[in-house]
Design a protein around this motif. Structure first.
Motif, short mmCIF file in Angstrom:
data_model
loop_
_atom_site.label_atom_id
_atom_site.label_comp_id
_atom_site.label_asym_id
_atom_site.label_seq_id
_atom_site.Cartn_x
_atom_site.Cartn_y
_atom_site.Cartn_z
N LYS A 123 -8.30 1.47 7.91
CA LYS A 123 -7.92 0.76 9.13
C LYS A 123 -6.48 0.32 8.98
N GLN A 124 -5.68 0.52 10.04
CA GLN A 124 -4.26 0.15 9.99
C GLN A 124 -3.86 -0.60 11.25
N SER A 125 -2.91 -1.52 11.11
CA SER A 125 -2.26 -2.13 12.26
C SER A 125 -0.80 -2.31 11.90
N ASN A 129 11.23 2.85 6.73
CA ASN A 129 10.88 2.61 8.12
C ASN A 129 9.88 1.47 8.22
N HIS A 130 8.96 1.42 7.24
CA HIS A 130 8.08 0.25 7.11
C HIS A 130 7.58 0.12 5.68
N PHE A 131 7.27 -1.10 5.29
CA PHE A 131 6.45 -1.41 4.14
C PHE A 131 5.07 -1.74 4.68
N THR A 132 4.06 -1.73 3.81
CA THR A 132 2.69 -1.91 4.28
C THR A 132 1.93 -2.88 3.36
N VAL A 133 1.48 -3.98 3.93
CA VAL A 133 0.70 -4.95 3.16
C VAL A 133 -0.69 -4.38 2.90
N TYR A 154 6.49 -3.74 10.27
CA TYR A 154 5.65 -4.03 9.11
C TYR A 154 4.25 -3.52 9.40
N GLU A 155 3.64 -2.85 8.40
CA GLU A 155 2.31 -2.29 8.62
C GLU A 155 1.30 -2.99 7.72
N PHE A 156 0.02 -2.89 8.09
CA PHE A 156 -1.08 -3.52 7.35
C PHE A 156 -2.19 -2.49 7.20
N ASP A 178 0.84 -1.20 0.00
CA ASP A 178 0.00 0.00 0.00
C ASP A 178 0.88 1.25 0.00
N HIS A 179 1.84 1.30 0.90
CA HIS A 179 2.76 2.43 0.95
C HIS A 179 4.02 2.04 1.71
N ILE A 180 5.04 2.87 1.58
CA ILE A 180 6.22 2.75 2.42
C ILE A 180 6.39 4.09 3.12
N LYS A 207 -0.04 7.10 16.11
CA LYS A 207 0.18 5.89 16.93
C LYS A 207 1.08 4.89 16.21
N ILE A 208 1.01 4.87 14.88
CA ILE A 208 1.87 3.97 14.11
C ILE A 208 3.35 4.36 14.30
N PHE A 209 3.62 5.69 14.44
CA PHE A 209 5.00 6.12 14.66
C PHE A 209 5.61 5.40 15.87
NI NI Z 1 2.46 3.69 7.29
#
Ligand code: NI
Length: 262
Positions: free
Chosen positions: A205-207, A160-164, A230-232, A36-38, A254-256
């Motif tokens: 929605k993210q986790s 910092n993260h990739f996102t599924v 890793y993010e979703f 989805d994003h990085i 909060k993801i930070f």
């Molecule tokens: Ni993100």
């Protein structure tokens, strides 16, 4: 994925053991992961400010779409989109260094002075750590005021993260199902503000996992510090049937914290 993302990915998985583990599991399920994003972090100065990186992104054919501000974290951010919808969006945040103590600023300014040199010689070729490894004592000074800054000082401009993208999975109907699956497979999720950040109403929605601790060589010894996570993300359509592609400030906030020590 294009060449640039492949390079970012190869670098990212060295700092995110969860990413490789999940990819192996998904491969066994014949699931193809779409990102989805990085996210990339930076400081507001030297050769790597958001303004400089924006030029770099535009050269790569990414357009800036929307900006955000996280006052409590002294951050601004902006996300970029490529004309090819299969290319992940890129979320770049920037720490406002002038809001911190003098000792903090002098450590960061030293890094930024070095960044000028590296960037002039090599261009901004992300992923890049455009400075020499800092002393652990300096890491601790940064970490006391901003864990974002200490993470950036160690990891530089890596993802910092990739996102599924949950929307692209075939065997999972929603992020709730996927989070259960992650927990069954012993992934540790960021529970700050609840496992799921955002809502259907907010169209996103993210986790995320919590970053694992990595052993790193500092200029004055070897120490353990948080790596990448890793993010979703599951996206929803608005009332016009258009999929929402933006971000939600309170969720990103909060993801930070997924790079806080576990
Ligand atoms: Ni993100």
């Amino acid at each position: 994925m294009n060449e640039w993302f492949e390079k970012l990915w190869d670098d990212y998985i060295t700092s995110c053991p969860d990413a490789m583990k999940l990819h192996d599991i998904m491969q066994n399920l014949n699931e193809n992961i779409v990102n989805d994003h990085i996210a990339i972090r930076t400081f507001n100065g030297g050769g790597i400010s958001l303004n400089k990186l924006r030029q770099y992104m535009q050269l790569k054919n990414f357009a800036p779409i929307e900006g955000y501000e996280f006052k409590e974290k002294n951050l601004i951010a902006e996300y970029y989109q490529h004309p090819d919808p299969n290319v992940p969006r890129v979320f770049i945040s920037e720490l406002q260094v002038q809001n911190f103590s003098n000792s903090f600023q002098s450590i960061v300014n030293d890094l930024l002075d070095q960044s000028l040199k590296y960037v002039n010689e090599l261009g901004i070729d992300i992923p890049l750590i455009p400075w020499k490894m800092i002393r652990y004592t300096d890491y601790q000074i940064l970490n006391k005021e901003s864990d974002y800054a200490s993470w950036l000082a160690v990891h530089g401009l890596k993802a910092n993260h990739f996102t599924v993208s949950i929307n692209h999975l075939n065997q999972f109907n929603n992020i709730e199902e996927f989070n259960d699956f992650l927990i069954e497979n012993n992934f540790v999720l960021n529970t700050n503000g609840g496992i799921i950040k955002g809502s259907r109403k907010k169209l996103l929605k993210q986790s995320s996992t919590m970053a694992h601790t990595l052993v790193k060589n500092f200029s004055d010894g070897i120490y353990s510090v948080p790596g990448c996570f890793y993010e979703f993300a599951e996206r929803f359509e608005d009332e016009n049937g258009e999929l929402f592609y933006g971000f939600i400030g309170s969720s990103a906030f909060k993801i930070f914290e997924s790079t806080n020590p576990v």
